[in-house]
Design an enzyme around this catalytic site. Sequence first.
Site, PDB file in Angstrom:
ATOM      1  N   ARG A   1       0.833  -1.202   0.000  1.00  0.00           N
ATOM      2  CA  ARG A   1       0.000   0.000   0.000  1.00  0.00           C
ATOM      3  C   ARG A   1       0.870   1.254   0.000  1.00  0.00           C
ATOM      4  O   ARG A   1       2.075   1.163   0.181  1.00  0.00           O
ATOM      5  CB  ARG A   1      -0.938   0.004   1.225  1.00  0.00           C
ATOM      6  CG  ARG A   1      -0.170  -0.364   2.467  1.00  0.00           C
ATOM      7  CD  ARG A   1      -0.335   0.467   3.683  1.00  0.00           C
ATOM      8  NE  ARG A   1      -0.294   1.873   3.525  1.00  0.00           N
ATOM      9  CZ  ARG A   1       0.816   2.618   3.625  1.00  0.00           C
ATOM     10  NH1 ARG A   1       2.006   2.066   3.820  1.00  0.00           N
ATOM     11  NH2 ARG A   1       0.757   3.925   3.509  1.00  0.00           N
ATOM     12  N   GLY A   2       0.202   2.419  -0.207  1.00  0.00           N
ATOM     13  CA  GLY A   2       0.941   3.670  -0.314  1.00  0.00           C
ATOM     14  C   GLY A   2       1.108   3.980  -1.796  1.00  0.00           C
ATOM     15  O   GLY A   2       1.510   3.108  -2.573  1.00  0.00           O
ATOM     16  N   ALA A   3       0.811   5.233  -2.168  1.00  0.00           N
ATOM     17  CA  ALA A   3       0.717   5.553  -3.597  1.00  0.00           C
ATOM     18  C   ALA A   3       1.971   5.192  -4.412  1.00  0.00           C
ATOM     19  O   ALA A   3       1.866   4.466  -5.413  1.00  0.00           O
ATOM     20  CB  ALA A   3       0.350   7.023  -3.755  1.00  0.00           C
TER      21      ALA A   3
ATOM     22  N   GLN B   1      -2.612   2.743   9.868  1.00  0.00           N
ATOM     23  CA  GLN B   1      -1.292   2.790   9.216  1.00  0.00           C
ATOM     24  C   GLN B   1      -0.301   3.623  10.028  1.00  0.00           C
ATOM     25  O   GLN B   1       0.900   3.373  10.004  1.00  0.00           O
ATOM     26  CB  GLN B   1      -1.408   3.387   7.800  1.00  0.00           C
ATOM     27  CG  GLN B   1      -2.108   2.503   6.798  1.00  0.00           C
ATOM     28  CD  GLN B   1      -3.588   2.794   6.712  1.00  0.00           C
ATOM     29  OE1 GLN B   1      -4.200   3.211   7.691  1.00  0.00           O
ATOM     30  NE2 GLN B   1      -4.182   2.572   5.562  1.00  0.00           N
TER      31      GLN B   1
ATOM     32  N   ASN C   1      -5.694  12.381   0.050  1.00  0.00           N
ATOM     33  CA  ASN C   1      -4.798  11.568   0.886  1.00  0.00           C
ATOM     34  C   ASN C   1      -5.671  10.840   1.900  1.00  0.00           C
ATOM     35  O   ASN C   1      -6.910  10.991   1.898  1.00  0.00           O
ATOM     36  CB  ASN C   1      -3.755  12.455   1.582  1.00  0.00           C
ATOM     37  CG  ASN C   1      -2.644  11.642   2.223  1.00  0.00           C
ATOM     38  OD1 ASN C   1      -2.057  10.769   1.585  1.00  0.00           O
ATOM     39  ND2 ASN C   1      -2.367  11.877   3.497  1.00  0.00           N
ATOM     40  N   LYS C   2      -5.046  10.070   2.750  1.00  0.00           N
ATOM     41  CA  LYS C   2      -5.763   9.259   3.728  1.00  0.00           C
ATOM     42  C   LYS C   2      -6.832  10.062   4.455  1.00  0.00           C
ATOM     43  O   LYS C   2      -6.623  11.211   4.823  1.00  0.00           O
ATOM     44  CB  LYS C   2      -4.740   8.704   4.731  1.00  0.00           C
ATOM     45  CG  LYS C   2      -5.268   7.819   5.820  1.00  0.00           C
ATOM     46  CD  LYS C   2      -6.129   6.698   5.333  1.00  0.00           C
ATOM     47  CE  LYS C   2      -5.462   5.805   4.322  1.00  0.00           C
ATOM     48  NZ  LYS C   2      -6.433   4.993   3.539  1.00  0.00           N
TER      49      LYS C   2
ATOM     50  N   ARG D   1      -7.737  -0.651  -6.638  1.00  0.00           N
ATOM     51  CA  ARG D   1      -7.949   0.545  -5.807  1.00  0.00           C
ATOM     52  C   ARG D   1      -7.965   1.759  -6.727  1.00  0.00           C
ATOM     53  O   ARG D   1      -7.049   1.913  -7.551  1.00  0.00           O
ATOM     54  CB  ARG D   1      -6.835   0.701  -4.755  1.00  0.00           C
ATOM     55  CG  ARG D   1      -6.770  -0.444  -3.755  1.00  0.00           C
ATOM     56  CD  ARG D   1      -5.810  -0.122  -2.621  1.00  0.00           C
ATOM     57  NE  ARG D   1      -6.376   0.838  -1.682  1.00  0.00           N
ATOM     58  CZ  ARG D   1      -5.677   1.451  -0.742  1.00  0.00           C
ATOM     59  NH1 ARG D   1      -4.387   1.260  -0.635  1.00  0.00           N
ATOM     60  NH2 ARG D   1      -6.277   2.298   0.081  1.00  0.00           N
TER      61      ARG D   1
ATOM     62  N   ASP E   1      -2.223  10.900  -2.449  1.00  0.00           N
ATOM     63  CA  ASP E   1      -2.517   9.813  -3.387  1.00  0.00           C
ATOM     64  C   ASP E   1      -2.765  10.329  -4.797  1.00  0.00           C
ATOM     65  O   ASP E   1      -2.471   9.639  -5.773  1.00  0.00           O
ATOM     66  CB  ASP E   1      -3.721   9.008  -2.915  1.00  0.00           C
ATOM     67  CG  ASP E   1      -3.263   7.905  -1.995  1.00  0.00           C
ATOM     68  OD1 ASP E   1      -2.899   8.220  -0.841  1.00  0.00           O
ATOM     69  OD2 ASP E   1      -3.207   6.741  -2.434  1.00  0.00           O
TER      70      ASP E   1
HETATM   71  O1  MRU Z   1      -4.736   3.334   2.153  1.00  0.00           O
HETATM   72  P1  MRU Z   1      -3.250   3.559   2.058  1.00  0.00           P
HETATM   73  O2  MRU Z   1      -2.513   3.049   3.251  1.00  0.00           O
HETATM   74  O3  MRU Z   1      -2.676   3.060   0.763  1.00  0.00           O
HETATM   75  O4  MRU Z   1      -3.117   5.133   2.052  1.00  0.00           O
HETATM   76  C1  MRU Z   1      -1.857   5.701   1.865  1.00  0.00           C
HETATM   77  C2  MRU Z   1      -1.827   7.163   2.063  1.00  0.00           C
HETATM   78  O5  MRU Z   1      -2.818   7.802   2.269  1.00  0.00           O
HETATM   79  C3  MRU Z   1      -0.482   7.812   1.916  1.00  0.00           C
HETATM   80  O6  MRU Z   1      -0.408   8.975   2.681  1.00  0.00           O
HETATM   81  C4  MRU Z   1      -0.247   8.179   0.441  1.00  0.00           C
HETATM   82  O7  MRU Z   1      -0.433   7.065  -0.385  1.00  0.00           O
HETATM   83  C5  MRU Z   1       1.084   8.739   0.213  1.00  0.00           C
HETATM   84  S1  MRU Z   1       2.353   7.567   0.441  1.00  0.00           S
HETATM   85  C6  MRU Z   1       3.852   8.277   0.113  1.00  0.00           C
END
Ligand code: MRU
Length: 347
Positions: free
Chosen positions: A46-48, A196, A247-248, A89, A237
């Site tokens: 996970r994470g962009a 997270q 973002n989250k 996603r 994201d």
């Molecule tokens: O649902 P996730 O854990 O994939 O969400 C991730 C985030 O919101 C991060 O802040 C974002 O992807 C940036 S990661 C460098």
Amino acid sequence: MEIRTIAWVNNKIRIIDQTKLPQGIKYLDIKDLKTLWIAIKELKVRGAPVLGAAAALGSFVGIRYSRAASFNRFMQELEKVAKYIGSSRPTARNLFWGLERVKKIALDNKGKPIRIIKSMILKEAQAIIQDDRVSCRKIGSYGARLVKDADVILTICNAGILATIDYGTALGVIYRAHQQRKNIKVYACETRPLLQGARLTTWELQKRGLDVTLICDSMAATLMRSGKIDKVITGADRIAANGDSANKIGTYNLAVLSRYHKIPFYVAAPASSFDLSIKSGQGITIEERDPREITELFFKKPIAVSGVKVFNPAFDVTDQGLISAFITDKGIIKPPYKKNIQKTFSK
Ligand code: MRU
């Protein structure tokens, strides 16, 4: 200890299974598309930025045994694979950017034998991994210029090593400042529902020797009022052409709170998170996730009344007007964003 969130090892995609953290590092070797899709959906990876690499490697995994006899047939198969990966996603721009990058490589090499195109797709995926390592370090260096000695920084979710290949965006800024011997303290929002922040951000910051304090998301306002926070730095994201940033879920709350308390609010992200085809945040698709993520604490045991209605958006959009600056691999972008984002990425 060097941590690589994703890598191509022994003809398989090796990821750290992030659902097993912080109990310990468990690697998962993925050799088929469906397992990768599930790993993305269930946030094992996970994470962009790391999703960009996963999507590109996944494209290779999806077509490596293709028997297509013509380029057109091969492209149809690649499109099908991309569509499938893209259905995992919807929000992170990087995932789609990764898919587009490998499709472009195939198209640019139309005349070559298909086995060569396949190997070029794998090479491109590996280049994406290498590029991320470089761009995160650039983000870190640019961002560290904004960080002063003794700063206390609040962050949400995980925009660190685990969200990238091995460095991080928002946390990359913190790592770089720490490396420059600035004495930084970090507050990490736990980041409900999937924690997270509590599970991942505290884990990696501790491993790197940073001073980190975990808070519940609802405590941010109290901390800010007490004057304890100097800056907020988050990841993103997907960022629209006008600077609205997804973002989250909970990031927007922090941006509103930061404005009220006059605290700078920074978004750190690589070029691959910017989506200039979308005018504003209204065009960003926000993923809605399984209600059980809220009714059952991390799928372990019920914490809500059975059958309760649940709203579970995974992300929110922060209005560009609430963002003090973007920290990118191309430098710091300041308002007016529409003009300056365009200027930065059309170079
Ligand atoms: O649902 P996730 O854990 O994939 O969400 C991730 C985030 O919101 C991060 O802040 C974002 O992807 C940036 S990661 C460098």
